[in-house]
Design an enzyme around this catalytic site. Structure first.
Site, short mmCIF file in Angstrom:
data_model
loop_
_atom_site.label_atom_id
_atom_site.label_comp_id
_atom_site.label_asym_id
_atom_site.label_seq_id
_atom_site.Cartn_x
_atom_site.Cartn_y
_atom_site.Cartn_z
CG ASP A 180 -0.14 -0.09 2.54
OD1 ASP A 180 1.06 -0.41 2.50
OD2 ASP A 180 -0.73 0.19 3.60
CD GLU A 181 5.87 0.82 1.60
OE1 GLU A 181 6.65 0.59 0.66
OE2 GLU A 181 6.16 0.68 2.79
#
Length: 565
Positions: A485-486
């Site tokens: 989720d970066e």
């Protein structure tokens, strides 16, 4: 036409010559095309192996960066200094747990002091029941392990990496036979190494993730520097050294010995593995760890020879069909012996030469209704088949090139492309004297979405976030996904810190409204870290690290906010 007449004998001579010429040209075309297809397939196999190798090294570098970041965090909080108390260690343990939440393949993260015989100060480990911080009474002395005494002399920012081996700790998730490797980074304060941060990673999930995007039909191989199998289509061949038996790559692929002894960095070889179907394999030697250690892995991909030469078989059948048609046309041409027939024959001969040079045939007498016209249409069909096959090869190559530079889930640029774009932005910033910024965007509590709503919803959320971030960018800016989720946003030509703040607020505003996933509103929040160049550094990795640190600071400040590094 009477037998024995000059016309009859001339017709036979012309027919025999035409058939012989057509057969010779067809054979040459087939042999040449098959050789070209084989060479192209081997080049594609080697290119795919090199791309996979870079992906593997990039994954290892990501773990290394995490170790360095946690070491820097431990140094910044003074976790190994004499005055450090339980609140500092508890905060660090929370950071370790958050990192392990983001990386399910991490088995444990430890903070080990340089003194007291390498006594563990903080240890968070993954157990079958979940993450657990080990109590002080159960902390152990680890100073005699290589990941401690070999990592302590390293300068800040460098890491030590162990060989792959079986984990013997039954308390860890996965049991005592789980293959793993260990990375450690020194915790340096005022030029002195106070200890190390150690990350132990489960090998199989890591290796399976590396090969997850391989096309069908590929076989993945990997060995250590001694030739022991680490990955093999037959799982019983892998990690034999942990079962008291040695199964070497040199036994199946004798030419791979050149990679093991350093005579070559890459090779393409063909073998009959285990007496089965012949395969063509491409191998590359991948250095790991620090350069003085000269450690490496051997990574390879293989395909059955039948799969590589399958297109050559189709081409051969097409050439045989055309050859038969040429024989029929040769008989007709021999009987007619007229200029009307010989001119189209010359045109077809010219088309054969043009096709052999790799050019498109422009003019063929396909409008004719006789055998010459049928021959011309069949030749055109063969040409279309050949060009279609070549187009498919180019399409596959372009797809692999896109896969090497873009994230498969969101379509955003991947880490490799982000780093290249950031390098260009830094060059532009140096030339224009206008700063650029890196914004590290990490979704808050994204694991809860995956656990509560399922990974399909999680993937849809990541695609939705990617779309919203892309819509919020200025012309010339870029958003990419590093993994999980970066996300990273690269912005250039800024006026200063205020412009970066406005960009962060604009990105944060994209999360004010929930995402609609299959009609279900999903509220997303994000923590944003900001690094400015040249203020925070002029190197790509330095800026990404500073932005990552800013993101962690934003999470520590309550999440759903932004923070400068």
């Amino acid at each position: 036409m009477k037998p024995g007449s000059i016309a009859f004998r001339l017709s036979l001579l012309l027919a025999a010559f035409s058939v012989f010429a057509a057969a010779l040209a067809s054979h040459y075309t087939f042999v040449t095309s098959r050789s070209l297809l084989r060479e192209r397939a081997e080049h594609y196999l080697m290119t795919t192996t090199e791309v996979l190798g870079r992906h593997l090294q990039s994954s290892l570098q990501a773990v290394s960066r995490n170790a360095v970041t946690l070491a820097a965090l431990a140094a910044a909080q003074g976790a190994l200094e004499e005055h450090a108390g339980e609140p500092v260690r508890r905060t660090l343990a929370q950071a370790f747990a958050a990192e392990m939440d983001s990386h399910p393949d991490y088995l444990q993260i430890r903070l080990i002091s340089a003194g007291a015989h390498g006594l563990e100060q903080v240890r968070v480990q993954r157990q079958p029941t979940g993450l657990q911080r080990v109590l002080d009474a159960e902390l152990q002395e680890k100073g005699h392990f290589p990941y401690v005494f070999e990592a302590l002399p390293l300068p800040a920012g460098q890491v030590y990496m162990s060989e792959l081996a079986a984990t013997r700790d039954e308390a860890l998730a996965g049991g005592g036979d789980l293959p793993s490797y260990t990375l450690s980074a020194p915790v340096v304060h005022n030029g002195h190494a106070l200890g190390v941060v150690v990350i132990q990673v489960a090998a199989r999930p890591f290796l399976q993730g590396v090969s997850a995007d391989l096309p069908d039909g590929f076989q993945l191989y990997m060995s250590n520097r001694w030739g022991d199998w680490l990955m093999h289509p037959d799982p019983s061949q892998t990690f034999g050294f942990d079962r008291g038996q040695r199964v070497f790559i040199q036994d199946s692929f004798p030419d791979a010995a050149r990679l093991i002894n350093g005579q070559s960095q890459q090779l393409v070889t063909s073998v009959n593995e285990s007496g089965g179907e012949p395969v063509v394999a491409a191998f590359v030697r991948l250095p790991i760890g620090s350069e003085p250690e000269q450690r490496f892995w051997v990574l390879g991909l293989a395909q059955p020879v039948s799969a590589i030469e399958g297109e050559a078989s189709v081409l051969g059948r097409s050439i045989v069909q055309v050859l038969l048609l040429l024989c029929v046309a040769a008989l007709v041409l021999a009987v007619l012996v007229s200029r009307v027939v010989t001119e189209p024959l010359k045109a077809l001969a010219q088309a054969t030469r043009v096709l052999g040079t790799g050019q498109r045939v422009q003019a063929l007498p396909i409008e004719r209704t006789d055998e010459i016209g049928e021959l011309a249409r069949s030749f055109q069909l063969m040409e279309e088949q050949v060009w279609q096959q070549m187009t498919q090869l180019r399409t596959s190559h372009n797809a692999m090139d896109h896969l090497a530079h873009h994230d498969a889930l969101t379509g955003l640029p991947n880490r490799r492309m982000v780093e290249a774009r950031l390098a260009q932005a830094l060059q532009r910033a140096e030339h224009t004297q206008r700063p650029c910024a890196v914004l590290f965007v990490d979704l808050d509590h994204f694991k809860n979405i995956n656990d509560g709503l399922g990974h399909d919803v999680g993937d849809a959320v990541l695609r939705g976030v990617a779309q919203r971030l892309s819509q919020a960018l200025r012309v010339g800016d870029m958003v990419g996904r590093l993994g999980g989720d970066e996300f990273v946003v690269v912005c250039q030509d800024l006026g200063g810190e205020e412009d970066a703040t406005q960009l962060a607020l604009k990105l944060k505003a994209q999360f004010d409204q929930p995402l609609l996933i299959e009609g279900l509103p999903v509220q997303i929040q994000a923590s944003i870290g900001i690094a400015m160049a040249p203020r925070d550094g002029t190197e790509v990795r330095a800026l990404l690290t500073r932005a990552d640190m800013g993101m962690y600071r934003a999470k520590q400040n309550g999440r759903n906010t932004y923070s400068f590094s």
